[in-house]
Design an enzyme around this catalytic site. Structure first.
Site, mmCIF file in Angstrom:
data_model
loop_
_atom_site.group_PDB
_atom_site.id
_atom_site.type_symbol
_atom_site.label_atom_id
_atom_site.label_comp_id
_atom_site.label_asym_id
_atom_site.label_seq_id
_atom_site.Cartn_x
_atom_site.Cartn_y
_atom_site.Cartn_z
ATOM 1 C CG ASP A 8 41.527 47.367 34.464
ATOM 2 O OD1 ASP A 8 40.572 46.597 34.668
ATOM 3 O OD2 ASP A 8 42.410 47.142 33.613
ATOM 4 C CD GLU A 67 44.953 45.350 31.073
ATOM 5 O OE1 GLU A 67 44.866 44.122 30.832
ATOM 6 O OE2 GLU A 67 43.972 46.095 31.131
ATOM 7 C CG HIS A 125 41.449 43.685 27.228
ATOM 8 N ND1 HIS A 125 40.969 43.079 28.380
ATOM 9 C CD2 HIS A 125 40.621 43.315 26.222
ATOM 10 C CE1 HIS A 125 39.914 42.345 28.056
ATOM 11 N NE2 HIS A 125 39.686 42.475 26.771
ATOM 12 C CG ASP A 145 39.737 48.077 30.327
ATOM 13 O OD1 ASP A 145 39.216 48.628 29.332
ATOM 14 O OD2 ASP A 145 40.234 46.940 30.283
#
Length: 199
Positions: free
Chosen positions: A11, A13, A149, A154
């Site tokens: 994952d 960001e 997040h 995540d």
């Protein structure tokens, strides 16, 4: 079902949603071996740009957390070293993969990896919840999501959701990895849209 020996749930960001103009802020990953969550990987990435207040509000990532972070090339190489040759796993995986692919293209790093998508599986096998977001599926499967997040958390949730799907699909006659691949691999049309040019 033929066991999937190893997957890397990943994952990211980012500073925003546009692969051509936004940058990676954080890479998180969890190694899934024989259905068990093993070691984790996390690194911030220096985006060399301002982080919008809305991104900080969503992720908790503040400018001072990334100002001394590794450059994108170093962060990507560290992630790929962690991942080895294992297939990737993600929720709407093509989105995160497109950012990794753009970073790889920018730094002349080879990145061609097969991937499974928990969002595609959810859309095929679950009537409820109506929304198939990571948050909704965590609620559905009662998976704790302490730091939403944030990349590694995540990624861990995605891995746990995948394990739940494996258990469900055994009962629905999905007997081998080939069948699962057909259910969860990004479509050729989506793959064609992956970045190929340096920006």
């Amino acid at each position: 079902m033929e066991p999937i020996r190893e997957l890397i749930a990943v994952d990211l960001e980012m500073t925003g949603l546009q692969v051509k103009t936004d940058r990676i802020l954080e890479i998180g990953a969890v190694r899934l071996v024989d259905g068990q969550l093993r070691d984790t990987f996390q690194t911030f990435v220096n985006p060399h740009r301002r982080i919008d207040a809305r991104i900080t509000e969503l992720t908790g990532i503040r400018p001072e957390m990334v100002e001394d972070a590794p450059e994108a090339e170093e962060a990507l190489r560290k992630f790929l070293e962690f991942a080895g040759e294992a297939p990737l796993l993600g929720h709407n995986v093509i989105f995160d993969y497109s950012f990794l692919k753009q970073c790889a293209v920018n730094h002349k790093i080879s990145l061609e990896r097969s991937a499974l998508d928990t969002l595609k599986i959810a859309r095929k096998v679950l009537k409820e919840p109506e929304k198939k977001s990571l948050e909704a599926l965590c609620g559905y499967f009662q998976i704790g999501r302490e730091h939403a997040h944030r990349a590694v958390d995540d990624a861990g949730c995605t891995a746990e959701i995948f394990v739940k799907f494996i258990e469900m699909l055994k009962d629905r006659g999905v007997e081998d990895l080939e069948q699962l691949n057909r259910m969860s691999t990004p479509s050729p049309d989506m793959i064609k849209k992956l970045p190929t040019n340096h920006i």
